[in-house]
Design a protein around this motif. Structure first.
Motif, short mmCIF file in Angstrom:
data_model
loop_
_atom_site.label_atom_id
_atom_site.label_comp_id
_atom_site.label_asym_id
_atom_site.label_seq_id
_atom_site.Cartn_x
_atom_site.Cartn_y
_atom_site.Cartn_z
N LYS A 233 -5.35 5.99 -3.37
CA LYS A 233 -5.39 6.71 -2.09
C LYS A 233 -6.56 6.26 -1.20
CE LYS A 233 -1.87 9.46 -3.05
NZ LYS A 233 -1.44 8.92 -4.35
N MET A 234 -6.76 4.96 -1.10
CA MET A 234 -7.78 4.43 -0.20
C MET A 234 -7.45 4.86 1.22
SD MET A 234 -8.77 0.42 0.47
CE MET A 234 -9.97 -0.05 1.73
N ASP A 235 -8.47 5.16 2.01
CA ASP A 235 -8.27 5.59 3.39
C ASP A 235 -7.40 4.58 4.14
OD1 ASP A 235 -9.31 7.43 5.72
OD2 ASP A 235 -9.51 5.35 6.43
N LYS A 236 -6.36 5.06 4.79
CA LYS A 236 -5.37 4.19 5.43
C LYS A 236 -5.98 3.32 6.53
CE LYS A 236 -1.47 7.28 4.49
NZ LYS A 236 -0.40 8.11 5.07
N LYS A 237 -6.87 3.90 7.32
CA LYS A 237 -7.48 3.14 8.42
C LYS A 237 -8.41 2.05 7.88
CE LYS A 237 -7.30 6.86 11.85
NZ LYS A 237 -8.10 7.74 12.74
N LYS A 238 -9.17 2.38 6.84
CA LYS A 238 -10.06 1.39 6.24
C LYS A 238 -9.26 0.26 5.60
CE LYS A 238 -13.87 4.58 5.29
NZ LYS A 238 -14.69 5.23 4.23
N PHE A 239 -8.17 0.64 4.93
CA PHE A 239 -7.32 -0.37 4.31
C PHE A 239 -6.73 -1.30 5.37
CE2 PHE A 239 -3.14 -1.96 3.08
CZ PHE A 239 -3.47 -2.65 1.93
N TYR B 114 0.83 -1.20 0.00
CA TYR B 114 0.00 0.00 0.00
C TYR B 114 0.87 1.26 0.00
CZ TYR B 114 -3.25 3.58 1.68
OH TYR B 114 -3.99 4.73 1.81
N TYR C 98 1.09 4.09 -2.81
CA TYR C 98 0.74 5.45 -2.40
C TYR C 98 1.81 6.45 -2.83
CZ TYR C 98 -1.45 8.95 0.67
OH TYR C 98 -2.10 10.07 1.16
N ARG D 233 -13.86 -1.85 -1.22
CA ARG D 233 -13.14 -2.24 0.00
C ARG D 233 -13.07 -3.76 0.16
NH1 ARG D 233 -15.14 0.41 5.37
NH2 ARG D 233 -13.50 -0.98 6.10
#
Length: 221
Positions: free
Chosen positions: A151-157, A91, A95, A127
């Motif tokens: 750029k998927m949300d880091k916390k969700k990833f 990731y 990124y 997701r």
């Protein structure tokens, strides 16, 4: 030192377990799920076969706990952590350097077509792709990179990464361990002596969705 007689040996998980044991298994899972150069490494078959040898692997590394369940749990947990770290590295790589990859020329260790396949898979499933990709060879290597690129949300990833890693690792390792026990006790068959057939079956099962998807897409075109 690991000695490969042919390229086919690269896909033989028993060789890695025999010569590298616990630490090499962790490194391969890390590389196969986090480094784009690791897409050719065995993932599903390595976990399944590691489950068959779980007690021996843990005994040689830390000493046996005298519990099949605990030994298998320790191995599956450590593999899960390696898979999580691998995806986080993938990731971060995507990124930071994502756009450059789409301009990179194909090499022996990098095929741009796999990046596009992972991107399409991610776009289609969102997701859930982070979790589902764990069970698809090649796709699981490039999905975290694509997640970083978009750029998927880091916390969700991270959340999806953890769920996928534990599901993948525990399901395959425990399946390998307890199916081996079942076949030995009920049918007197040692799966350790039929690894080539088992690996072939696993490869066919895990690549079948990709093959079906390929022909469906080709037909639509």
């Amino acid at each position: 030192m690991i000695h490969f007689d042919s390229w086919k040996d690269l896909m033989n998980p028993e060789i890695y377990i025999q010569y590298g044991g616990f630490w090499l298994v962790l490194f391969i899972i890390f590389a196969e799920t986090g480094l784009f150069v690791g897409f050719f490494l065995p993932g599903d078959s390595l976990l399944f076969v590691s489950g068959i040898f779980a007690k021996d692997i843990i005994a040689e590394t830390f000493g046996s706990t005298n519990s099949d369940f605990l030994d298998t749990t320790i191995l599956a947990t450590c593999v899960s952590l390696a898979a999580i770290i691998g995806n986080e590295v993938g990731y971060y790589f995507g990124y930071k350097t994502g756009p450059i990859l789409y301009e990179k020329k194909d090499t022996f260790l990098f095929k741009k077509k796999y990046l596009f396949k992972a991107h399409d898979f991610f776009e289609e499933h969102g997701r859930l792709a982070v979790i589902m990709a764990r069970f698809l060879p090649i796709v699981r290597t490039f999905t975290p990179i694509v997640a970083g690129i978009v750029k998927m949300d880091k916390k969700k990833f991270f959340f999806d990464n953890v769920i996928g890693a534990f599901l993948w690792s525990f399901m395959l390792i425990f399946a390998g361990h307890y199916l081996n026990e079942l076949f030995r006790q009920q049918f007197g068959i040692e799966l350790k002596t039929h690894l080539e057939i088992i690996i072939l079956i696993i490869v066919l099962i895990t690549t079948l969705p990709i093959i079906i998807k390929f022909f469906i897409t080709k037909k639509e075109i």
